[in-house]
Design an enzyme around this catalytic site. Structure first.
Site, PDB file in Angstrom:
ATOM      1  N   LYS A   4     -10.545   2.479  -1.460  1.00 57.29           N
ATOM      2  CA  LYS A   4     -10.616   1.871  -0.132  1.00 57.29           C
ATOM      3  C   LYS A   4     -11.924   2.216   0.577  1.00 57.29           C
ATOM      4  O   LYS A   4     -12.275   3.385   0.727  1.00 57.29           O
ATOM      5  CB  LYS A   4      -9.411   2.341   0.683  1.00 57.29           C
ATOM      6  CG  LYS A   4      -9.237   1.685   2.036  1.00 57.29           C
ATOM      7  CD  LYS A   4      -7.907   2.145   2.636  1.00 57.29           C
ATOM      8  CE  LYS A   4      -7.616   1.553   3.989  1.00 57.29           C
ATOM      9  NZ  LYS A   4      -6.276   1.972   4.489  1.00 57.29           N
TER      10      LYS A   4
ATOM     11  N   CYS B  77      -5.576  -2.650   2.932  1.00 59.03           N
ATOM     12  CA  CYS B  77      -5.217  -2.544   4.339  1.00 59.03           C
ATOM     13  C   CYS B  77      -6.411  -2.721   5.279  1.00 59.03           C
ATOM     14  O   CYS B  77      -6.850  -3.841   5.494  1.00 59.03           O
ATOM     15  CB  CYS B  77      -4.471  -1.244   4.586  1.00 59.03           C
ATOM     16  SG  CYS B  77      -3.466  -1.272   6.110  1.00 59.03           S
TER      17      CYS B  77
ATOM     18  N   GLU C  67       0.826  -1.210   0.000  1.00 58.05           N
ATOM     19  CA  GLU C  67       0.000   0.000   0.000  1.00 58.05           C
ATOM     20  C   GLU C  67       0.860   1.260   0.000  1.00 58.05           C
ATOM     21  O   GLU C  67       1.835   1.367   0.743  1.00 58.05           O
ATOM     22  CB  GLU C  67      -0.899  -0.009   1.244  1.00 58.05           C
ATOM     23  CG  GLU C  67      -1.821   1.188   1.361  1.00 58.05           C
ATOM     24  CD  GLU C  67      -2.553   1.245   2.691  1.00 58.05           C
ATOM     25  OE1 GLU C  67      -3.586   1.926   2.760  1.00 58.05           O
ATOM     26  OE2 GLU C  67      -2.083   0.613   3.666  1.00 58.05           O
TER      27      GLU C  67
END
Length: 292
Positions: free
Chosen positions: A116, A153, A43
């Site tokens: 995300k 993540c 990331e």
């Protein structure tokens, strides 16, 4: 038989984009030499994990997809090597900024972007300052080497993320990550928990999972410091770790899967046949019960 070889990488980052892009390319080429068809970088690998601090100057790191030099670089590399590259980047779109990943296919084309969904905010991980919540929803892509899904993540802690992508037909899940020591609580090591949660996603959905994290120590501008614990890994469809990196060294991990064989395992276990979505209403609420 549909065999695909996946790769997880991990590296330490400087705060110079060109240096990190070059290092990422080096690891990708090493993975390709080992036969990898899909290679995952970590990331926000273009620089330091800047979310340790809330600084307006860091907003300038975000760039639009169109004309993004790093995406263009890895698109050319994917085409040259004939591989698929999920590429994490900080996206500027209109008046919003997102923590995003572009899926570059083996011909160099950009199949699309995932933004995300889950944005954390805590000491050392102050992401809500920089990122709007993603508006794409979970996505999957038909690549040259199978149908893949990607989260980013914090997404990986939520079983809904993996299940959503598996329901859409993802055959392999990819999670680029930046996670390490807890600022202000150095005794808390979340690495084993981090791995086990994702291993559970693989086993619960009977899909392999690839997770790439960074290593190294990075200092924030306000005197904080984070040490990223690496421990990148590849899990098979039963949740077993088949490859694992250590907590400090840069690494390239590869493993091959037969996607047809894995599909037969999913059919045998009938976990999707026996789902009862009409009873899962509490999952779609914040409190576990309908509002009064």
């Amino acid at each position: 038989m549909r065999e695909v070889t996946v790769a997880a990488t991990q590296m330490a980052c400087s705060d110079v984009v060109e240096e990190n892009v070059a290092k990422g390319e080096k690891l990708i080429r090493e993975a390709a030499e080992r036969g990898a068809n899909i290679v995952l970088l970590q990331e926000l690998f273009e620089g330091h994990y800047f979310c340790q601090d809330e600084l307006a100057e860091n907003l300038k790191r975000a760039k639009p997809v169109e004309g993004h030099s790093t995406l263009e670089h890895f698109s050319a590399l994917a085409k040259e090597l004939g591989i698929v590259l999920p590429v994490s980047f900080y996206e500027h779109a209109g008046n919003a900024r997102f923590n995003s990943i572009a899926i570059i296919d083996a011909d160099g084309s950009n199949l699309g972007t995932y933004r995300k969904t889950h944005i954390p905010h805590g000491f050392g991980y102050q992401e809500k300052f920089y990122f709007s919540p993603g508006d794409t929803g979970f996505r999957v892509w038909d690549t040259a080497f199978g149908r893949i899904g990607a989260g980013i993540c914090w997404d990986q802690w939520f079983p809904e993320s993996a299940r959503s992508m598996a329901l859409m037909g993802a055959e392999i899940l990819f999670f680029p990550t930046a996670i390490g020591s807890e600022v202000g609580n150095e005794q808390w090591n979340s690495a084993p928990h981090w791995q086990r949660v994702q291993q559970g996603h693989a086993g619960a959905n009977l899909v392999p999972l690839v997770a790439s994290n960074r290593v190294g120590t990075e200092e924030g501008k306000a005197g904080t410091e984070m040490t990223f614990y690496g421990s990148s890994f590849i899990a098979d469809q039963f949740g077993e770790k088949v490859q694992e990196a250590d907590s400090t060294a840069e690494a390239v991990l590869t493993h091959s899967f037969d996607l047809d064989e894995i599909a037969r395992h999913r059919d045998y276990w009938h976990i999707f046949r026996d789902r009862r979505p009409e009873h899962y209403g509490p999952i779609a609420t914040m409190t576990g019960r309908p509002a009064k």
